[in-house]
Design an enzyme around this catalytic site. Sequence first.
Site: not given
Length: 79
Positions: A17-19
């Site tokens: 998942n981001c980042p």
Amino acid sequence: MTNTLAHDAELDATGLNCPLPLLKAKMALNRMASGQTLKVIATDAGSQRDFRTFARLAGHELLREEDDAGTYRYWLRKA
């Protein structure tokens, strides 16, 4: 689905998942020579915005991006 673009290195960031996809891509690009191409595979929907912005701000060229049913692929040429 695609005639794949040539690339010098590939980063599999699926499931992250981001980042994290962007951070891992930055680290991979740091190890590459100017003009080389990194292919990134990600499943995080936010990565589309992240990679477009990152390429623009960092001066790298986003050669191509694909969205294949929630799997995103990016080809970045290092500045």
